[in-house]
Motif scaffolding. Structure first.
Motif, PDB file in Angstrom:
ATOM      1  N   ASN A 345       0.846  -1.191   0.000  1.00 34.54           N
ATOM      2  CA  ASN A 345       0.000   0.000   0.000  1.00 34.54           C
ATOM      3  C   ASN A 345       0.884   1.244   0.000  1.00 34.54           C
ATOM      4  O   ASN A 345       2.113   1.160  -0.160  1.00 34.54           O
ATOM      5  N   ALA A 346       0.287   2.391   0.196  1.00 31.80           N
ATOM      6  CA  ALA A 346       1.038   3.650   0.137  1.00 31.80           C
ATOM      7  C   ALA A 346       2.129   3.702   1.203  1.00 31.80           C
ATOM      8  O   ALA A 346       3.242   4.182   0.955  1.00 31.80           O
ATOM      9  N   ILE A 347       1.835   3.195   2.423  1.00 30.54           N
ATOM     10  CA  ILE A 347       2.816   3.206   3.510  1.00 30.54           C
ATOM     11  C   ILE A 347       4.007   2.318   3.161  1.00 30.54           C
ATOM     12  O   ILE A 347       5.165   2.657   3.449  1.00 30.54           O
ATOM     13  N   THR A 348       3.735   1.180   2.532  1.00 31.28           N
ATOM     14  CA  THR A 348       4.817   0.282   2.129  1.00 31.28           C
ATOM     15  C   THR A 348       5.813   1.012   1.238  1.00 31.28           C
ATOM     16  O   THR A 348       7.037   0.895   1.426  1.00 31.28           O
ATOM     17  N   PHE A 349       5.296   1.765   0.278  1.00 27.62           N
ATOM     18  CA  PHE A 349       6.198   2.435  -0.661  1.00 27.62           C
ATOM     19  C   PHE A 349       6.929   3.607  -0.003  1.00 27.62           C
ATOM     20  O   PHE A 349       8.071   3.902  -0.375  1.00 27.62           O
ATOM     21  N   ILE A 350       6.312   4.258   0.968  1.00 24.51           N
ATOM     22  CA  ILE A 350       7.038   5.300   1.701  1.00 24.51           C
ATOM     23  C   ILE A 350       8.229   4.677   2.415  1.00 24.51           C
ATOM     24  O   ILE A 350       9.352   5.195   2.356  1.00 24.51           O
ATOM     25  N   SER A 351       8.007   3.543   3.090  1.00 26.81           N
ATOM     26  CA  SER A 351       9.091   2.849   3.795  1.00 26.81           C
ATOM     27  C   SER A 351      10.176   2.396   2.825  1.00 26.81           C
ATOM     28  O   SER A 351      11.383   2.514   3.101  1.00 26.81           O
ATOM     29  N   SER A 371       6.887   2.258 -10.640  1.00 22.39           N
ATOM     30  CA  SER A 371       6.036   1.067 -10.691  1.00 22.39           C
ATOM     31  C   SER A 371       4.808   1.152  -9.788  1.00 22.39           C
ATOM     32  O   SER A 371       3.921   0.297  -9.874  1.00 22.39           O
ATOM     33  N   MET A 372       4.748   2.162  -8.942  1.00 26.34           N
ATOM     34  CA  MET A 372       3.683   2.227  -7.941  1.00 26.34           C
ATOM     35  C   MET A 372       2.298   2.111  -8.558  1.00 26.34           C
ATOM     36  O   MET A 372       1.488   1.261  -8.172  1.00 26.34           O
ATOM     37  N   TRP A 373       2.016   2.959  -9.516  1.00 21.27           N
ATOM     38  CA  TRP A 373       0.679   2.986 -10.113  1.00 21.27           C
ATOM     39  C   TRP A 373       0.528   1.904 -11.188  1.00 21.27           C
ATOM     40  O   TRP A 373      -0.487   1.198 -11.226  1.00 21.27           O
ATOM     41  N   ASP A 374       1.545   1.768 -12.023  1.00 17.97           N
ATOM     42  CA  ASP A 374       1.452   0.838 -13.156  1.00 17.97           C
ATOM     43  C   ASP A 374       1.299  -0.615 -12.714  1.00 17.97           C
ATOM     44  O   ASP A 374       0.517  -1.373 -13.306  1.00 17.97           O
ATOM     45  N   ALA A 377      -1.208  -0.192  -8.565  1.00 20.25           N
ATOM     46  CA  ALA A 377      -2.372   0.701  -8.452  1.00 20.25           C
ATOM     47  C   ALA A 377      -2.330   1.536  -7.175  1.00 20.25           C
ATOM     48  O   ALA A 377      -3.358   1.816  -6.564  1.00 20.25           O
ATOM     49  N   VAL A 378      -1.136   1.916  -6.777  1.00 19.86           N
ATOM     50  CA  VAL A 378      -0.958   2.797  -5.617  1.00 19.86           C
ATOM     51  C   VAL A 378      -0.587   4.177  -6.143  1.00 19.86           C
ATOM     52  O   VAL A 378       0.435   4.341  -6.819  1.00 19.86           O
ATOM     53  N   ARG A 379      -1.436   5.151  -5.856  1.00 20.35           N
ATOM     54  CA  ARG A 379      -1.204   6.498  -6.366  1.00 20.35           C
ATOM     55  C   ARG A 379      -0.217   7.247  -5.464  1.00 20.35           C
ATOM     56  O   ARG A 379      -0.369   7.263  -4.240  1.00 20.35           O
ATOM     57  N   ALA A 380       0.780   7.866  -6.063  1.00 17.11           N
ATOM     58  CA  ALA A 380       1.792   8.590  -5.294  1.00 17.11           C
ATOM     59  C   ALA A 380       1.203   9.864  -4.705  1.00 17.11           C
ATOM     60  O   ALA A 380       0.485  10.603  -5.390  1.00 17.11           O
ATOM     61  N   ASP A 381       1.472  10.107  -3.427  1.00 17.46           N
ATOM     62  CA  ASP A 381       1.057  11.362  -2.804  1.00 17.46           C
ATOM     63  C   ASP A 381       2.299  12.193  -2.479  1.00 17.46           C
ATOM     64  O   ASP A 381       3.425  11.836  -2.863  1.00 17.46           O
ATOM     65  N   VAL A 382       2.106  13.286  -1.751  1.00 17.26           N
ATOM     66  CA  VAL A 382       3.206  14.215  -1.520  1.00 17.26           C
ATOM     67  C   VAL A 382       4.327  13.567  -0.696  1.00 17.26           C
ATOM     68  O   VAL A 382       5.501  13.923  -0.845  1.00 17.26           O
ATOM     69  N   LYS A 383       4.009  12.578   0.145  1.00 20.20           N
ATOM     70  CA  LYS A 383       5.046  11.919   0.943  1.00 20.20           C
ATOM     71  C   LYS A 383       5.967  11.074   0.072  1.00 20.20           C
ATOM     72  O   LYS A 383       7.172  10.982   0.333  1.00 20.20           O
ATOM     73  N   HIS A 384       5.396  10.455  -0.954  1.00 18.95           N
ATOM     74  CA  HIS A 384       6.243   9.685  -1.878  1.00 18.95           C
ATOM     75  C   HIS A 384       7.162  10.620  -2.666  1.00 18.95           C
ATOM     76  O   HIS A 384       8.345  10.303  -2.882  1.00 18.95           O
ATOM     77  N   TYR A 385       6.623  11.760  -3.080  1.00 19.22           N
ATOM     78  CA  TYR A 385       7.456  12.737  -3.785  1.00 19.22           C
ATOM     79  C   TYR A 385       8.547  13.278  -2.862  1.00 19.22           C
ATOM     80  O   TYR A 385       9.679  13.548  -3.305  1.00 19.22           O
TER      81      TYR A 385
END
Length: 617
Positions: A345-351, A371-374, A377-385
């Protein structure tokens, strides 16, 4: 008469409610009934209708019962009406619930409580407050069911003013001695950061149950008083109150915030002795605790012992490796998670992106980000950026980082610009730093850290006049720099040091140890880096200032107060400076000690003259 519009309708003194779409042709009101189903008997026994409502599985069943009790004249029975009202609120059909409530000729404390609780549980705080206000104006005494709901709203909104008004109502009606109400007030004051009031209420409670203890322990931990949280836990056990898993998870979180390994081991022993199973909540909390106490291997042991893991557990283990600079291991855990069938999920990708950033894994980080969205299907938010800006910025790719920031349509927050400013500091890019600070000051004009960071960048470049202007601006706006503090745990006690600190009882021995260390380190090749003294003074004064940094004082104390060969663990509230980083590497070599430093960004493990970060932090 209530009309169904699929729009809005006004409720007297209660603002606006939104009615949901019904699948039936008409709404059930206190005057209009849906035709009764033929299998319902015509009975005047209220217990029958209460039992039928208890067995109702969905809103359609509830409406059928509502129609029948209306047709049979049983809506005047307060027990039946209250149960029907409760069932509507449980289904979160607030339009019909309020229509029933407003049409009730007789209401008791239960009626009001159910209606207030229904609004609050559905997240409609405005109408929840309004209904509570009408309850008070109507002279109805609130009970220990209603008040915790209202207090919870004050907590969630962090509305201290309203919270104090509700506290006054509690005192007026003599409910301050009620454990449920008092625990809710303690929680509310704690979330509003008024910890002294929370503690006073807690201490004055006539009896404290497990819920009260858990709330107060959690409050101390949340307000950065984790040491006191652990003292309270010891008191709770001494008074014979046995913790449950929720309480233990709260205590484990307090240990994580404190970063005290000795206390973490004691809590772990207590959990093992009392045979608490490592479920998802407790096990994940313990992974986080050991990671933040500087022992990622123990975190992994807990992880491997857990029979059930969810995405939060996997993400916590990825984050643990990220804190400690083990980017490759974080990626390995991510791949294991995918193999086990758990979707990130989104938290996984932040970590994961954080781990790549702090290990210099640029290509890997870019690949995961794309690869997040493609793929997932996890949309990047400001924390990922923010993680990506940090990744590119640390690697010196400031232009690419800036392009990434400018390319996103997301609203940019202080975290994003702060990461970029930190990169400017690392690489000494004053021009970009000035542009970034303007954006930061628009978002957070009262944050002293932004002014300090830019003034430090000026100082590193020898631009003392520009640095002085920033400091003067801070003085004009009455902003104060956060002092650098370092903590070390020795003999189950936390010792705190600040820069130039001479308040410790061992102060003379500590400074003598630093002097001795400096002499030995110079022979080993250590050269103090006076660029990290951000003041326009001569070199001799700079050397003296470097020697009194808080982390050096804590390490000197640790060398004096702990047995030879044992690890030294310290925690600093700010980022460790470059000179201290070099100093600690040499100390680990000449003393043959492992030194573990937790700073504001990550962990550094120093051993035999090297750091786990590879000088990349």
């Amino acid at each position: 008469m209530l009309k169904l519009k699929n729009q809005t309708f006004l409720v007297p003194n209660h603002g606006i409610l939104r009615l949901p779409l019904f699948s039936t042709a008409a709404a059930v009101t206190n005057t209009t009934a849906v035709p009764a189903q033929p299998h319902f008997p015509r009975t005047l026994d209220p217990k029958f209708y209460v039992n039928v409502l208890l067995c109702s599985r969905n809103i359609f069943h509830i409406r059928q019962v509502h129609a029948q009790v209306t047709a049979n004249g049983m809506l005047q029975n307060l027990t039946v009406a209250n149960k029907l009202l409760y069932m509507y609120t449980q289904q979160r059909v607030l339009g019909e619930a309020y229509a029933l409530f407003s049409g009730m000729e007789e209401k008791d404390a239960v009626s009001w409580s159910v209606m207030v609780g229904g609004f609050v549980k559905a997240g409609d705080y405005t109408n929840g407050f309004a209904t509570f206000r009408e309850l008070i104006r109507g002279g109805v005494s609130p009970d220990n069911y209603t008040l915790p709901f209202v207090i919870r709203v004050c907590r969630d909104l962090m509305d201290l003013q309203m919270g104090k008004l509700v506290h006054g109502i509690v005192l007026k009606h003599g409910l301050v001695s009620d454990n449920f109400v008092c625990a809710a007030l303690v929680d509310m004051y704690a979330k509003c950061r008024v910890i002294d009031d929370a503690r006073q209420l807690f201490d004055n409670m006539q009896s404290r149950d497990l819920v009260s203890w858990t709330v107060m322990i959690g409050a101390c931990a949340e307000c950065r008083n984790a040491d006191e949280a652990l003292v309270l836990f010891d008191r709770m056990v001494d008074e014979g109150v046995l913790p449950d898993k929720v309480a233990m998870a709260t205590v484990v979180n307090a240990c994580a915030k404190l970063g005290a390994m000795h206390k973490a081991r004691l809590v772990d022993d207590y959990i093992c002795r009392n045979k608490f199973s490592l479920d998802v909540i407790l096990g994940t909390a313990m992974i986080d605790m050991y990671a933040k106490c500087g022992c990622v291997d123990s975190a992994r042991e807990i992880f491997d012992r857990m029979h059930v893991k969810n995405v939060i557990t996997w993400s916590a283990m990825i984050a643990a490796y990220g804190y400690h600079g083990h980017g490759r291991k974080a990626i390995d855990i991510f791949e294991m998670m995918l193999s086990s069938g758990v979707s990130p999920n989104a938290i996984t990708f932040i970590s994961l992106l954080y781990a790549c950033s702090h290990s210099g894994l640029i290509e890997e980080g870019l690949r995961f980000f794309s690869s997040m969205w493609d793929e997932y299907a996890v949309r990047a938010d400001v924390k990922h950026y923010t993680c990506m800006v940090d990744l590119l910025g640390r690697a010196g790719k400031l232009d690419e980082a800036l392009k990434l920031v400018e390319s996103t349509a997301l609203e940019k927050d202080e975290g994003l610009w702060g990461a970029f400013l930190g990169a400017c500091r690392i690489h000494g890019n004053v021009d970009l730093a000035k542009k970034v600070v303007n954006s930061l000051l628009e978002l957070q004009p009262e944050n002293a850290g932004h002014y300090v960071l830019l003034s430090n960048i000026y100082a590193r470049e020898g631009r003392w006049k520009d640095m002085s202007k920033m400091r003067d601006l801070m003085t004009q706006r009455k902003l104060k720099k956060i002092p650098g503090l370092t903590w070390i745990e020795v003999d189950n006690k936390i010792h705190q040091f600040s820069v130039g600190d001479r308040s410790h009882p061992w102060s003379e021995k500590i400074y003598a140890m630093i002097k001795s260390l400096n002499e030995k380190l110079e022979l080993a090749g250590y050269v103090p880096d006076t660029n990290f003294v951000l003041h326009d003074v001569d070199e001799e004064v700079k050397l003296g200032m470097l020697s009194s940094h808080s982390e050096k004082l804590a390490i000197a104390f640790g060398l004096l107060a702990t047995a030879d060969g044992t690890p030294i663990r310290i925690t600093k509230n700010l980022r460790v400076c470059g000179d201290c980083h070099s100093f600690i590497k040499f100390v680990s070599a000449i003393t043959q000690r492992v030194i573990i430093v937790r700073d504001a960004n990550r962990f550094h493990h120093f051993k035999e003259g090297a750091c786990s970060c590879g000088d990349y932090w």
